[in-house]
Design a protein around this motif. Structure first.
Motif, PDB file in Angstrom:
ATOM      1  N   SER A   1       3.932  -0.026   2.481  1.00  0.00           N
ATOM      2  CA  SER A   1       4.910  -1.076   2.775  1.00  0.00           C
ATOM      3  C   SER A   1       5.031  -1.346   4.273  1.00  0.00           C
ATOM      4  N   ASP A   2       4.507  -0.444   5.090  1.00  0.00           N
ATOM      5  CA  ASP A   2       4.542  -0.604   6.543  1.00  0.00           C
ATOM      6  C   ASP A   2       3.112  -0.770   7.056  1.00  0.00           C
ATOM      7  N   PRO A   3       2.817  -1.821   7.816  1.00  0.00           N
ATOM      8  CA  PRO A   3       1.439  -2.045   8.289  1.00  0.00           C
ATOM      9  C   PRO A   3       0.889  -0.903   9.133  1.00  0.00           C
ATOM     10  N   TYR A   4       1.750  -0.284   9.935  1.00  0.00           N
ATOM     11  CA  TYR A   4       1.289   0.843  10.760  1.00  0.00           C
ATOM     12  C   TYR A   4       0.828   1.997   9.873  1.00  0.00           C
ATOM     13  N   VAL A   5       1.622   2.321   8.852  1.00  0.00           N
ATOM     14  CA  VAL A   5       1.260   3.420   7.961  1.00  0.00           C
ATOM     15  C   VAL A   5      -0.014   3.074   7.196  1.00  0.00           C
TER      16      VAL A   5
ATOM     17  N   HIS B   1       2.115  15.279   1.584  1.00  0.00           N
ATOM     18  CA  HIS B   1       3.527  14.950   1.358  1.00  0.00           C
ATOM     19  C   HIS B   1       4.283  14.650   2.650  1.00  0.00           C
ATOM     20  N   ARG B   2       3.648  13.874   3.535  1.00  0.00           N
ATOM     21  CA  ARG B   2       4.283  13.546   4.818  1.00  0.00           C
ATOM     22  C   ARG B   2       4.150  12.053   5.132  1.00  0.00           C
ATOM     23  N   SER B   3       4.052  11.237   4.118  1.00  0.00           N
ATOM     24  CA  SER B   3       3.741   9.816   4.285  1.00  0.00           C
ATOM     25  C   SER B   3       4.924   8.967   4.711  1.00  0.00           C
ATOM     26  N   GLY B   4       6.140   9.495   4.538  1.00  0.00           N
ATOM     27  CA  GLY B   4       7.342   8.692   4.748  1.00  0.00           C
ATOM     28  C   GLY B   4       7.956   8.211   3.451  1.00  0.00           C
ATOM     29  N   LEU B   5       7.220   8.344   2.344  1.00  0.00           N
ATOM     30  CA  LEU B   5       7.790   8.030   1.035  1.00  0.00           C
ATOM     31  C   LEU B   5       8.895   9.025   0.704  1.00  0.00           C
ATOM     32  N   GLY B   6       9.847   8.610  -0.117  1.00  0.00           N
ATOM     33  CA  GLY B   6      10.899   9.508  -0.559  1.00  0.00           C
ATOM     34  C   GLY B   6      10.422  10.423  -1.670  1.00  0.00           C
ATOM     35  N   LEU B   7      11.232  11.412  -2.028  1.00  0.00           N
ATOM     36  CA  LEU B   7      10.913  12.364  -3.078  1.00  0.00           C
ATOM     37  C   LEU B   7      10.575  11.641  -4.383  1.00  0.00           C
TER      38      LEU B   7
ATOM     39  N   VAL C   1      -1.405   0.977 -10.180  1.00  0.00           N
ATOM     40  CA  VAL C   1      -0.409   1.885  -9.610  1.00  0.00           C
ATOM     41  C   VAL C   1      -0.509   1.884  -8.091  1.00  0.00           C
ATOM     42  N   VAL C   2      -1.730   2.044  -7.582  1.00  0.00           N
ATOM     43  CA  VAL C   2      -1.926   2.128  -6.138  1.00  0.00           C
ATOM     44  C   VAL C   2      -1.623   0.792  -5.465  1.00  0.00           C
ATOM     45  N   GLU C   3      -1.991  -0.298  -6.087  1.00  0.00           N
ATOM     46  CA  GLU C   3      -1.701  -1.612  -5.504  1.00  0.00           C
ATOM     47  C   GLU C   3      -0.200  -1.839  -5.349  1.00  0.00           C
ATOM     48  N   ARG C   4       0.593  -1.258  -6.212  1.00  0.00           N
ATOM     49  CA  ARG C   4       2.046  -1.435  -6.148  1.00  0.00           C
ATOM     50  C   ARG C   4       2.692  -0.614  -5.036  1.00  0.00           C
ATOM     51  N   LEU C   5       1.931   0.276  -4.422  1.00  0.00           N
ATOM     52  CA  LEU C   5       2.452   1.032  -3.280  1.00  0.00           C
ATOM     53  C   LEU C   5       2.934   0.118  -2.160  1.00  0.00           C
ATOM     54  N   ARG C   6       2.342  -1.048  -2.030  1.00  0.00           N
ATOM     55  CA  ARG C   6       2.718  -1.947  -0.941  1.00  0.00           C
ATOM     56  C   ARG C   6       4.184  -2.360  -1.024  1.00  0.00           C
ATOM     57  N   ASN C   7       4.783  -2.208  -2.195  1.00  0.00           N
ATOM     58  CA  ASN C   7       6.179  -2.587  -2.373  1.00  0.00           C
ATOM     59  C   ASN C   7       7.125  -1.396  -2.504  1.00  0.00           C
ATOM     60  N   VAL C   8       6.587  -0.174  -2.403  1.00  0.00           N
ATOM     61  CA  VAL C   8       7.445   1.013  -2.466  1.00  0.00           C
ATOM     62  C   VAL C   8       7.979   1.290  -1.069  1.00  0.00           C
ATOM     63  N   PRO C   9       9.275   1.224  -0.851  1.00  0.00           N
ATOM     64  CA  PRO C   9       9.822   1.392   0.509  1.00  0.00           C
ATOM     65  C   PRO C   9       9.665   2.819   1.014  1.00  0.00           C
ATOM     66  N   LEU C  10       9.548   2.963   2.334  1.00  0.00           N
ATOM     67  CA  LEU C  10       9.502   4.272   2.961  1.00  0.00           C
ATOM     68  C   LEU C  10      10.921   4.781   3.198  1.00  0.00           C
ATOM     69  N   ALA C  11      11.071   6.093   3.108  1.00  0.00           N
ATOM     70  CA  ALA C  11      12.390   6.696   3.308  1.00  0.00           C
ATOM     71  C   ALA C  11      12.531   7.341   4.677  1.00  0.00           C
ATOM     72  N   SER C  12      11.393   7.580   5.353  1.00  0.00           N
ATOM     73  CA  SER C  12      11.431   8.194   6.680  1.00  0.00           C
ATOM     74  C   SER C  12      10.200   7.747   7.458  1.00  0.00           C
ATOM     75  N   SER C  13      10.099   8.195   8.692  1.00  0.00           N
ATOM     76  CA  SER C  13       8.954   7.836   9.523  1.00  0.00           C
ATOM     77  C   SER C  13       7.696   8.566   9.064  1.00  0.00           C
ATOM     78  N   PHE C  14       6.576   7.953   9.317  1.00  0.00           N
ATOM     79  CA  PHE C  14       5.282   8.518   8.956  1.00  0.00           C
ATOM     80  C   PHE C  14       5.097   9.885   9.604  1.00  0.00           C
ATOM     81  N   ARG C  15       4.734  10.868   8.807  1.00  0.00           N
ATOM     82  CA  ARG C  15       4.467  12.247   9.229  1.00  0.00           C
ATOM     83  C   ARG C  15       5.673  12.943   9.849  1.00  0.00           C
ATOM     84  N   SER C  16       6.872  12.452   9.612  1.00  0.00           N
ATOM     85  CA  SER C  16       8.055  13.050  10.245  1.00  0.00           C
ATOM     86  C   SER C  16       8.738  14.098   9.382  1.00  0.00           C
TER      87      SER C  16
END
Length: 552
Positions: free
Chosen positions: A141-145, A157-163, A181-196
């Motif tokens: 969902s984030d172009p940088y990620v 398990h450090r992508s920024g996705l939520g649990l 399934v994988v194509e729909r990742l573009r619409n799954v929001p991130l819960a934190s910063s990448f690798r944080s």
């Protein structure tokens, strides 16, 4: 780090010991069940502390209401024990033995990690390649990620996705294909910063599955079977339950329907995310897998499944994890000093020894594989009930024996944690009841809530009026069908027809200024509900010109 398991874990996984214990309520003990004899191939003697091991495992099985358990222990390259306890299915006579197949769920992740490392050794990819180098259409969902996501990141398990983000795309089984399934990742929001931060996910292992298929030219199932199962000698393991045949020696999973009544649940296929948790295996084959892992990738014939360097990479910490206090004092000794995640493996310590381990959670089955590298010790516990307490109690008894520690009643310790977990769930429900406005009524007629609602990443759910009640259906998930009961105001509780799910949810409608439904939000009713039912991540909005079927 105490989290519920199942995700593929499936759990559990993901069940984390002191990071790990989805400890569901268990109380009633099953009737006495025979124990399969110790296999004759087990040669080294058990430590003195394990001379009563059979009775101890049966005590765990009975305390936590588990129909069948299988255990294997390896030490210094040899099989010390392979044994089954109890029955394959409640109410039937066939017993569990060392060759009984169980769903190992998220213990599959280590096989996926090994597959990628093997392909890297062949020069077909690099672990630090960008995912888009191999799957150009891949998007987060984030172009940088999207741009910076590396192959190694898929395993950590450090992508920024939520649990458990996105788990509803395949849990319970959906009709989506893996690429969908994988194509729909573009619409799954991130819960934190990448690798944080650490947050367990399954969906990125679907991406890993597609990478393996893309660079190898083989289906995931064929690669795992040809390149891992065969050289390791895992002749009885299967990549997915769709390969099960009538008459096979396979355990049936069991769940507490409505969190209370223990009943069998049918096998589940995870064909659209096999790399996260699809494998069925037995302790006989997993003993071989553990010995290869403990040998740093070397096979019994002296050849290598993967290199020592690949082995070190898989067992190196990529993502640190927070350590929580145990839920009860009885588990204080299990609290690690460090914890993290590598490539498909959890990393922590116990009584001064490094542990490399994983758990798996599946409808009706949970499991744990634990390696102690410096002792060349491996323990696998497979169970046919959703009780992380059982596999943890068995694992710690074995660990203590090989570390020369006095016996501790881990069954009692985890029973105390189960009791507290049950109490917390009861308190949560009581708070909901206390906050409820019992005199309130829905703002709209039932027919005005009916319609099709769409979430950006999951897709459609349909609310329809049938026989004077509202029914809710997830369009791509056959098991998620249930009846909606008014709770208060514009909130309902959906109670699923399949009572093994233990995933009833609040469904709240938000109205606009004109009294029309603007948005629908959901959340699990019980804190014991598996985290893979990530209802809280849905953002459902009415679909214009899409009418639900309505009948009186």
């Amino acid at each position: 780090m105490f989290q519920r398991i199942r995700s593929p874990r499936l759990a559990g996984c993901l069940a984390l010991l002191v990071l790990a214990a989805p400890i569901w309520a268990q109380s009633a003990a099953p009737a006495a069940i025979p124990t399969a004899p110790l296999v004759s191939t087990a040669q080294p003697a058990l430590p003195a502390q394990l001379q009563d091991f059979g009775a101890y495992v049966d005590s765990a099985r009975k305390q936590f209401d588990v129909p069948g358990i299988a255990v294997a222990i390896v030490k210094d390259g040899q099989v010390v024990l392979e044994q089954g306890f109890g029955v394959r299915e409640l109410g039937k006579p066939e017993t569990v033995d060392a060759h009984t197949l169980f769903a190992i769920a998220s213990n599959t992740k280590a096989f996926t990690a090994a597959a990628l490392q093997m392909l890297a050794e062949e020069g077909k990819l690099k672990m630090d390649d960008r995912v888009i180098d191999h799957l150009p259409w891949f998007q987060m969902s984030d172009p940088y990620v999207t741009r910076e996501m590396r192959i190694r990141d898929l395993l950590a398990h450090r992508s920024g996705l939520g649990l458990g983000a996105g788990d509803l795309l395949y849990w319970t089984p959906t009709s989506y294909a893996t690429r969908e399934v994988v194509e729909r990742l573009r619409n799954v929001p991130l819960a934190s910063s990448f690798r944080s931060a650490y947050a367990y996910d399954n969906i990125l292992f679907a991406v890993a599955t597609l990478v393996i298929e893309q660079v190898s030219g083989q289906r995931y199932a064929d690669f795992i079977r040809d390149r891992i199962f065969k050289p390791v000698g895992m002749d009885e393991a299967l990549v997915d339950m769709t390969y099960l045949k009538p008459g096979m020696n396979v355990a049936m999973g069991h769940a507490k329907f409505n969190f209370s009544e223990l009943r069998p649940v049918p096998p589940m296929a995870w064909s659209n995310n096999p790399g996260a948790g699809g494998i069925y295996a037995n302790v006989h084959d997993l003993a071989k897998w553990m010995n290869v892992q403990l040998a740093g990738g070397q096979l019994p014939n002296g050849q290598r499944l993967f290199s020592e360097d690949s082995h070190k990479q898989m067992w190196s910490m990529l993502t640190p994890m927070k350590i929580s206090e145990p839920p009860v004092p009885e588990l204080n000794e299990s609290r690690p000093n460090f914890a993290g995640y590598g490539e498909g493996w959890f990393l922590s310590d116990y009584r001064g020894q490094r542990l490399v381990w994983h758990t798996g959670g599946w409808p009706g089955m949970v499991s744990r594989v634990t390696l102690v590298p410096e002792l060349k010790l491996g323990i696998v516990v497979l169970t046919s009930q959703e009780s992380g307490a059982a596999f943890n109690a068995v694992t710690y008894r074995v660990l203590d024996a090989y570390l020369g520690k006095d016996k501790k009643d881990w069954v009692a310790a985890y029973a105390a944690a189960v009791k507290k977990s049950e109490g917390n769930a009861d308190d949560s429900w009581k708070k909901h009841q206390a906050a409820r406005d019992k005199g309130s009524k829905p703002s709209l007629s039932l027919a005005d809530y009916a319609g099709t609602y769409r979430d950006p990443w999951y897709g459609d759910i349909v609310v329809s009026k049938e026989g004077g009640k509202l029914r809710l259906r997830f369009a791509k998930t056959a098991q998620l069908v249930g009846t909606m009961e008014p709770w208060q105001h514009d909130t309902f509780i959906v109670r699923w027809d399949d009572r093994s799910l233990n995933a009833d949810a609040f469904v709240s409608f938000t109205l606009d200024a004109d009294g029309k439904v603007r948005e629908v939000r959901m959340q699990p009713v019980s804190p014991l509900t598996d985290f893979s039912f990530d209802f809280q991540d849905l953002r459902l909005a009415p679909v214009k010109d899409a009418k639900a079927t309505m009948s009186e």
